[in-house]
Design an enzyme around this catalytic site. Sequence first.
Site, PDB file in Angstrom:
ATOM      1  N   HIS A 179      50.419  22.380  35.354  1.00 15.76           N
ATOM      2  CA  HIS A 179      49.691  21.435  34.917  1.00 15.76           C
ATOM      3  C   HIS A 179      48.071  21.652  35.324  1.00 15.76           C
ATOM      4  O   HIS A 179      47.294  21.048  34.756  1.00 15.76           O
ATOM      5  CB  HIS A 179      50.048  20.059  35.430  1.00 15.76           C
ATOM      6  CG  HIS A 179      49.860  19.941  36.911  1.00 15.76           C
ATOM      7  ND1 HIS A 179      50.890  20.038  37.880  1.00 15.76           N
ATOM      8  CD2 HIS A 179      48.959  19.258  37.534  1.00 15.76           C
ATOM      9  CE1 HIS A 179      50.413  19.723  38.987  1.00 15.76           C
ATOM     10  NE2 HIS A 179      49.357  19.380  39.110  1.00 15.76           N
ATOM     11  N   HIS A 241      49.739  27.600  41.027  1.00 14.98           N
ATOM     12  CA  HIS A 241      48.122  27.045  40.902  1.00 14.98           C
ATOM     13  C   HIS A 241      47.363  28.095  41.385  1.00 14.98           C
ATOM     14  O   HIS A 241      46.470  28.336  40.677  1.00 14.98           O
ATOM     15  CB  HIS A 241      48.081  25.779  41.677  1.00 14.98           C
ATOM     16  CG  HIS A 241      49.169  24.574  41.445  1.00 14.98           C
ATOM     17  ND1 HIS A 241      49.707  24.306  40.086  1.00 14.98           N
ATOM     18  CD2 HIS A 241      49.627  23.721  42.022  1.00 14.98           C
ATOM     19  CE1 HIS A 241      50.516  23.404  39.980  1.00 14.98           C
ATOM     20  NE2 HIS A 241      50.304  22.891  41.445  1.00 14.98           N
ATOM     21  N   LYS A 329      41.779  16.575  51.795  1.00 15.46           N
ATOM     22  CA  LYS A 329      42.479  16.982  50.430  1.00 15.46           C
ATOM     23  C   LYS A 329      41.177  17.449  49.717  1.00 15.46           C
ATOM     24  O   LYS A 329      40.143  16.889  49.286  1.00 15.46           O
ATOM     25  CB  LYS A 329      42.969  15.803  49.727  1.00 15.46           C
ATOM     26  CG  LYS A 329      43.391  15.966  48.227  1.00 15.46           C
ATOM     27  CD  LYS A 329      43.777  14.441  47.779  1.00 15.46           C
ATOM     28  CE  LYS A 329      44.098  14.636  46.173  1.00 15.46           C
ATOM     29  NZ  LYS A 329      44.967  15.629  45.567  1.00 15.46           N
TER      30      LYS A 329
HETATM   31  N1  NAP Z   1      57.006  15.580  42.434  1.00  9.81           N
HETATM   32  C1  NAP Z   1      56.123  16.279  41.870  1.00  9.81           C
HETATM   33  O1  NAP Z   1      55.080  15.761  42.542  1.00  9.81           O
HETATM   34  C2  NAP Z   1      56.025  17.517  41.328  1.00  9.81           C
HETATM   35  C3  NAP Z   1      55.017  18.325  41.178  1.00  9.81           C
HETATM   36  C4  NAP Z   1      55.111  19.524  40.446  1.00  9.81           C
HETATM   37  C5  NAP Z   1      56.236  20.058  40.000  1.00  9.81           C
HETATM   38  N2  NAP Z   1      57.464  19.420  40.430  1.00  9.81           N
HETATM   39  C6  NAP Z   1      58.613  19.892  39.937  1.00  9.81           C
HETATM   40  O2  NAP Z   1      59.186  18.794  39.185  1.00  9.81           O
HETATM   41  C7  NAP Z   1      60.618  19.051  39.206  1.00  9.81           C
HETATM   42  C8  NAP Z   1      61.409  17.530  39.572  1.00  9.81           C
HETATM   43  O3  NAP Z   1      60.687  17.297  40.723  1.00  9.81           O
HETATM   44  P1  NAP Z   1      61.003  15.831  41.311  1.00  9.81           P
HETATM   45  O4  NAP Z   1      59.964  15.639  42.411  1.00  9.81           O
HETATM   46  O5  NAP Z   1      60.796  14.766  40.175  1.00  9.81           O
HETATM   47  O6  NAP Z   1      62.439  15.845  41.899  1.00  9.81           O
HETATM   48  P2  NAP Z   1      63.408  14.755  42.330  1.00  9.81           P
HETATM   49  O7  NAP Z   1      62.646  13.554  42.775  1.00  9.81           O
HETATM   50  O8  NAP Z   1      64.449  15.293  43.375  1.00  9.81           O
HETATM   51  O9  NAP Z   1      64.154  14.551  40.935  1.00  9.81           O
HETATM   52  C9  NAP Z   1      65.147  15.240  40.373  1.00  9.81           C
HETATM   53  C10 NAP Z   1      65.520  14.490  39.653  1.00  9.81           C
HETATM   54  O10 NAP Z   1      66.842  15.321  38.818  1.00  9.81           O
HETATM   55  C11 NAP Z   1      67.926  14.592  38.649  1.00  9.81           C
HETATM   56  N3  NAP Z   1      69.126  15.430  38.988  1.00  9.81           N
HETATM   57  C12 NAP Z   1      69.372  16.124  39.750  1.00  9.81           C
HETATM   58  N4  NAP Z   1      70.577  16.542  39.930  1.00  9.81           N
HETATM   59  C13 NAP Z   1      71.254  16.193  38.728  1.00  9.81           C
HETATM   60  C14 NAP Z   1      72.201  16.230  38.204  1.00  9.81           C
HETATM   61  N5  NAP Z   1      73.397  17.160  38.606  1.00  9.81           N
HETATM   62  N6  NAP Z   1      72.748  15.509  36.937  1.00  9.81           N
HETATM   63  C15 NAP Z   1      71.753  14.727  36.467  1.00  9.81           C
HETATM   64  N7  NAP Z   1      70.523  14.490  37.010  1.00  9.81           N
HETATM   65  C16 NAP Z   1      70.362  15.171  38.250  1.00  9.81           C
HETATM   66  C17 NAP Z   1      67.621  13.381  39.593  1.00  9.81           C
HETATM   67  O11 NAP Z   1      68.522  12.213  39.156  1.00  9.81           O
HETATM   68  P3  NAP Z   1      69.278  11.201  40.174  1.00  9.81           P
HETATM   69  O12 NAP Z   1      67.941  10.929  41.396  1.00  9.81           O
HETATM   70  O13 NAP Z   1      69.598  10.127  39.385  1.00  9.81           O
HETATM   71  O14 NAP Z   1      70.196  11.759  41.210  1.00  9.81           O
HETATM   72  C18 NAP Z   1      66.364  13.214  39.449  1.00  9.81           C
HETATM   73  O15 NAP Z   1      65.945  12.273  38.389  1.00  9.81           O
HETATM   74  C19 NAP Z   1      61.042  20.150  40.128  1.00  9.81           C
HETATM   75  O16 NAP Z   1      61.260  21.319  39.545  1.00  9.81           O
HETATM   76  C20 NAP Z   1      59.528  20.285  40.991  1.00  9.81           C
HETATM   77  O17 NAP Z   1      59.290  21.339  41.417  1.00  9.81           O
HETATM   78  C21 NAP Z   1      57.510  18.255  41.241  1.00  9.81           C
END
Ligand code: NAP
Length: 464
Positions: A179, A241, A329
């Site tokens: 992004h 990034h 930051k």
């Molecule tokens: N968070 C950020 O700021 C950020 C920034 C840049 C990139 N990212 C990237 O974005 C991605 C997601 O990050 P996140 O922070 O949102 O992770 P997260 O909070 O751990 O969320 C993971 C999601 O995946 C779901 N999930 C995991 N295992 C599952 C399964 N077996 N079946 C169905 N759903 C499942 C979880 O559902 P449940 O909670 O219902 O289990 C949850 O909705 C990652 O690749 C991360 O590197 C995140």
Amino acid sequence: MSDCTFIIFGASGDLFKRKLFPALYELIAHKKVTKCAIVGAALDDTDMATLIERSRDFIKGSINEEVWEHTKACAVYQRLNFARKDDFVALKKRVENIERKLGLSGNRMFYFAAAADFFCELTQNVAAAGLAQKKGANEYPWHRLVYEKPFGHDLAAAKDINECIKQHFDEVQIYRIDHYLTKEIVGNIALVRFTNCVFEPLWNNRYVDNVQIVLSESIGIENRGAYYDRYGATSDVVQNHMLELMALIGMEMPPQLTGECVREKRAQVLKHVSVVDGIFGQYDGYRQEENVESDSNTETFVAALLRINNPRWAGVPFYLKTGKYLHKKETRIVVKFKQVDCLLKACPRNSNYLTISIDPDSGFSLTLNVKKPGTAQEVIPVNMDFCHSCLFEPFPPEAYAVLLEDIVRGEHSVSVRFDEIEDAWKIVDDIKAKQFPLYTYQKKSSGPKELEDFNKKHGIRWLT
Ligand SMILES: NC(=O)c1ccc[n+]([C@@H]2O[C@H](COP(=O)([O-])OP(=O)(O)OC[C@H]3O[C@@H](n4cnc5c(N)ncnc54)[C@H](OP(=O)(O)O)[C@@H]3O)[C@@H](O)[C@H]2O)c1
């Protein structure tokens, strides 16, 4: 602008709450999509209204309640296990129903907001259920698949994921996103450089002394311990990034600043990067964070010296520095120009640099030498500033909103080509193989105190 069904895998996660839903709301509020549906899917037993309400605090500016309610009315949640094929068949029915109900044309964006370990399985299940089909650039309705960063956790994993995806979908449908590339000011870097005669002729090893890319965060790992402990700062932000910013600074002029032209020029830079030296740090208290190993050696800070081995940049050091829990930051790039052959008595050494501020403020600042008023030839540095938010919109669109809009438009420069990812992982694997020393640092400091020795060793003077 066409209509679209956004299908978000991982809708109960942090990314959806903080970035994706606010971006979708922004697209709808600013009428960037004509009509749309949002289908969230995850394991949690929840509903869309609950998930959406969690995003309220992350909306920029005041909320238009009418748009908010309208957005909610276009959104549904489907409980789904990424590993269960039947769940994807049920999801397909749900998607078809809402598309029928809202009169949508069937353009679909599949957003994988989940760990990279799931990317292959998710892609296979989406394909097997017929939710998305392989399609060429001009086939409608379009189906596009979006993969969050980091793409894999090392080079081997990235290759496996890519192979898996390519078995089912065409490259024009695949968006491996970063992004950062959609931030207004980042888009401006190449434009400012290539269209201004005061910069472009100087943008090489004859006139540039060094380039500094800094991404410091004042927060820690928050509740992302399991993810972060496996990745560390190098894979979390350097791989994507920071190396993308380095590629943008280093690239040759493309024939146009869109799509494949930019991707090709960025990719050419990363092929020629080598790692010279670096140090790692870990903030005090990191090992006590939830879901972090008690003897973890994961780095939360990295400073590294890299080079681009091509005729334009040979001999110019590129310094990268990033860390969690630092004293401020900021994301900034400094291009430090060489000193002029100065015969004056007082020749300043540390002015003549261009600062590109990306976050939290965005703009350009050129630091020049001027005469200190009232003195004969005493020199002081002054800044010539261009503040983006002062001159243009005070609230530029969120990077994720621009990203989604670009993908709906089929703009491919927001997607990182696989050879860029591959070369970025090679650089990261090289950094890791060098096993830089790991030092502890205090929270809210500027990193490990041993950074001073590293700076001395390489003659580095950080200007940010
Ligand atoms: N968070 C950020 O700021 C950020 C920034 C840049 C990139 N990212 C990237 O974005 C991605 C997601 O990050 P996140 O922070 O949102 O992770 P997260 O909070 O751990 O969320 C993971 C999601 O995946 C779901 N999930 C995991 N295992 C599952 C399964 N077996 N079946 C169905 N759903 C499942 C979880 O559902 P449940 O909670 O219902 O289990 C949850 O909705 C990652 O690749 C991360 O590197 C995140």
